[in-house]
Scaffold this active site. Structure first.
Site, PDB file in Angstrom:
ATOM      1  CE  LYS A  11      -4.849   2.538  -0.988  1.00 14.85           C
ATOM      2  NZ  LYS A  11      -5.895   3.564   0.005  1.00 14.85           N
ATOM      3  CE1 TYR A  51      -0.729   3.290   2.150  1.00 14.30           C
ATOM      4  CE2 TYR A  51      -0.697   1.261   1.210  1.00 14.30           C
ATOM      5  CZ  TYR A  51      -1.158   2.794   1.673  1.00 14.30           C
ATOM      6  OH  TYR A  51      -2.662   2.652   0.574  1.00 14.30           O
ATOM      7  CG  ASN A 114      -9.311   4.345   0.894  1.00 17.52           C
ATOM      8  OD1 ASN A 114      -8.966   3.554   0.190  1.00 17.52           O
ATOM      9  ND2 ASN A 114      -8.810   5.831   1.402  1.00 17.52           N
ATOM     10  CG  HIS A 117      -1.594   5.850  -2.591  1.00 17.30           C
ATOM     11  ND1 HIS A 117      -1.105   6.267  -1.166  1.00 17.30           N
ATOM     12  CD2 HIS A 117      -0.636   6.788  -3.177  1.00 17.30           C
ATOM     13  CE1 HIS A 117      -1.152   7.445  -1.232  1.00 17.30           C
ATOM     14  NE2 HIS A 117       0.408   6.726  -2.615  1.00 17.30           N
ATOM     15  CD  GLU A 128       3.448   8.161  -1.995  1.00 18.21           C
ATOM     16  OE1 GLU A 128       3.418   8.329  -0.508  1.00 18.21           O
ATOM     17  OE2 GLU A 128       2.487   8.618  -3.123  1.00 18.21           O
TER      18      GLU A 128
HETATM   19  P1  RTP Z   1      -3.622   7.485   0.375  1.00 16.42           P
HETATM   20  O1  RTP Z   1      -2.382   7.250   1.558  1.00 16.42           O
HETATM   21  O2  RTP Z   1      -4.503   5.419   0.530  1.00 16.42           O
HETATM   22  O3  RTP Z   1      -3.987   8.450  -0.433  1.00 16.42           O
HETATM   23  O4  RTP Z   1      -5.112   7.733   1.693  1.00 16.42           O
HETATM   24  P2  RTP Z   1      -5.342   8.882   2.558  1.00 16.42           P
HETATM   25  O5  RTP Z   1      -3.862   9.027   2.570  1.00 16.42           O
HETATM   26  O6  RTP Z   1      -6.479   9.150   2.300  1.00 16.42           O
HETATM   27  O7  RTP Z   1      -4.707   8.365   3.708  1.00 16.42           O
HETATM   28  P3  RTP Z   1      -3.822   8.270   5.182  1.00 16.42           P
HETATM   29  O8  RTP Z   1      -4.389   8.594   6.385  1.00 16.42           O
HETATM   30  O9  RTP Z   1      -2.693   8.146   4.145  1.00 16.42           O
HETATM   31  O10 RTP Z   1      -4.092   6.463   5.291  1.00 16.42           O
HETATM   32  C1  RTP Z   1      -3.651   5.558   4.187  1.00 16.42           C
HETATM   33  C2  RTP Z   1      -4.599   4.129   3.800  1.00 16.42           C
HETATM   34  O11 RTP Z   1      -4.765   3.378   5.042  1.00 16.42           O
HETATM   35  C3  RTP Z   1      -5.977   2.573   5.439  1.00 16.42           C
HETATM   36  N1  RTP Z   1      -7.415   3.515   5.910  1.00 16.42           N
HETATM   37  N2  RTP Z   1      -7.397   2.669   6.780  1.00 16.42           N
HETATM   38  N3  RTP Z   1      -8.842   1.604   9.328  1.00 16.42           N
HETATM   39  C4  RTP Z   1      -8.577   3.380   9.548  1.00 16.42           C
HETATM   40  O12 RTP Z   1      -8.804   3.601  10.124  1.00 16.42           O
HETATM   41  C5  RTP Z   1      -7.678   3.790   8.376  1.00 16.42           C
HETATM   42  N4  RTP Z   1      -7.422   4.337   7.623  1.00 16.42           N
HETATM   43  C6  RTP Z   1      -6.771   4.691   6.902  1.00 16.42           C
HETATM   44  C7  RTP Z   1      -7.177   3.624   3.425  1.00 16.42           C
HETATM   45  O13 RTP Z   1      -7.022   2.420   2.609  1.00 16.42           O
HETATM   46  C8  RTP Z   1      -6.479   5.496   3.865  1.00 16.42           C
HETATM   47  O14 RTP Z   1      -6.430   5.312   2.286  1.00 16.42           O
HETATM   48 MG    MG Z   2      -1.861   9.283   2.383  1.00  8.52          MG
END
Ligand code: RTP
Ligand code: MG
Length: 140
Positions: A11, A51, A114, A117, A128
């Protein structure tokens, strides 16, 4: 165990800090092969499309803004159990909850910035991977 493909994105917070090499070392040390790689600047429309599954979430607009704030590196990782293995290497979404040694524990700036992804299922991985790469660009 099955050989799988998964889609990884380094990212903008990580490309900005020149962490691509350190993050790639984590993938390779875990036995994943980087079978395709592409550095690009997403447009707003592309980030919204990628997204789309999160479009109803409160963090969607911030997430899209962040993902277009600088270059990303999209990659296809290949190996045994690659989808779950990559999620392990990444660590929890919130770096405060990420296990020691994971990418997010070591490099993430916040729950949003973070660093990486990773696809969360084999089905999403296929979609994807196809979002970013043609088959001819993937060499495992
Ligand atoms: P990713 O999709 O990026 O691999 O991450 P993930 O599965 O661990 O998390 P996900 O729930 O799919 O959320 C996608 C991305 O959105 C951002 N995020 N921001 N501000 C917030 O509370 C929040 N929660 C999620 C993060 O960049 C997350 O990786
Ligand atoms: Mg995710």
């Amino acid at each position: 165990m099955a050989i799988e493909r998964t889609l990884s994105i380094i990212k903008p917070d990580a490309t900005r800090r020149n962490l691509t090499g350190k993050i790639n070392a984590k993938f390779e040390e875990a036995g994943l092969t980087i079978a395709a790689t592409k550095r690009l600047q997403l447009t707003k429309a592309q980030a919204e499309a990628f997204y789309a599954v999160h479009s109803a979430r409160p963090f969607f607009n911030d997430l899209v803004s962040f993902m277009i704030s600088g270059p990303i590196v999209a990659q296809v990782l290949v190996g045994e159990n690659a989808v779950a293995k990559n999620r392990e290497i990444m660590g929890a979404t919130n770096p405060a909850n990420a296990d020691a040694g994971t990418i997010r524990a070591e490099f993430a700036e916040s729950i949003e910035a973070n660093s990486v992804h990773g696809s969360d299922s084999l089905e999403n991985a296929a979609n994807e991977v196809a979002f970013f790469f043609a088959e001819i660009e993937i060499v495992a």
